[in-house]
Design a protein around this motif. Structure first.
Motif, PDB file in Angstrom:
ATOM      1  N   ALA A  42       0.671  -0.758   0.392  1.00 16.10           N
ATOM      2  CA  ALA A  42       0.023  -0.497  -0.262  1.00 16.10           C
ATOM      3  C   ALA A  42       0.914   1.554   0.265  1.00 16.10           C
ATOM      4  N   ALA A 103      -4.257  -4.173  -2.429  1.00 18.83           N
ATOM      5  CA  ALA A 103      -3.248  -3.491  -0.689  1.00 18.83           C
ATOM      6  C   ALA A 103      -3.145  -2.555  -2.266  1.00 18.83           C
ATOM      7  N   SER A 106      -5.488  -0.317  -2.688  1.00 18.79           N
ATOM      8  CA  SER A 106      -5.856   0.530  -1.579  1.00 18.79           C
ATOM      9  C   SER A 106      -5.071   1.770  -1.301  1.00 18.79           C
ATOM     10  N   THR A 109      -5.427   4.500  -4.603  1.00 12.70           N
ATOM     11  CA  THR A 109      -6.515   4.657  -3.682  1.00 12.70           C
ATOM     12  C   THR A 109      -6.758   6.057  -2.906  1.00 12.70           C
TER      13      THR A 109
END
Length: 125
Positions: A42, A103, A106, A109
């Motif tokens: 991430a 991940a 994520s 985002t």
């Protein structure tokens, strides 16, 4: 000048992601943090998406952030998918993992949301 800095930073960061995702890391002590690798994924894609956005935004004279945000997100996601495919095809010690892709998405985002919120309150120049 700033455009070039963002471009090179994104390129180097992509290389760092590629290296750490394809090299064997079995003997590296990672501590006792649950799902640390997912947090790393991430983080990698949060930074990549942010750098891509800053590069694309520095090239754009349009105040609309939608296209740079969308392209940055898509680039990060597809780059992450390509790395997972490469792990499955090119390495014997790593394997493709759909949860790594989640991940990655994520992090991308979160970057898009923060860049968008930040751009609402400031003038990106």
């Amino acid at each position: 000048m700033r455009k070039q800095l963002y471009f090179w930073a994104a390129l180097v960061w992509s290389g760092i992601i590629t290296f750490f995702c394809l090299v064997q890391l079995n003997n590296v002590p990672l501590g006792n943090v649950s799902n640390l690798d997912k947090l790393v994924h991430a983080f990698f894609h949060f930074v990549l998406t942010t750098l891509c956005f800053l590069f694309l935004k520095s090239r754009s004279f349009n105040l609309n952030n939608r296209k740079p945000l969308l392209f940055s997100f898509l680039f990060s996601v597809f780059f992450g998918i390509a790395i997972e495919v490469a792990q499955g095809l090119l390495t014997e010690t790593r394997q493709a993992d759909v949860f790594d892709v989640i991940a990655n998405m994520s992090g991308a985002t979160l970057s898009v949301l923060l860049c968008w919120l930040f751009s609402l309150n400031t003038k990106f120049k």
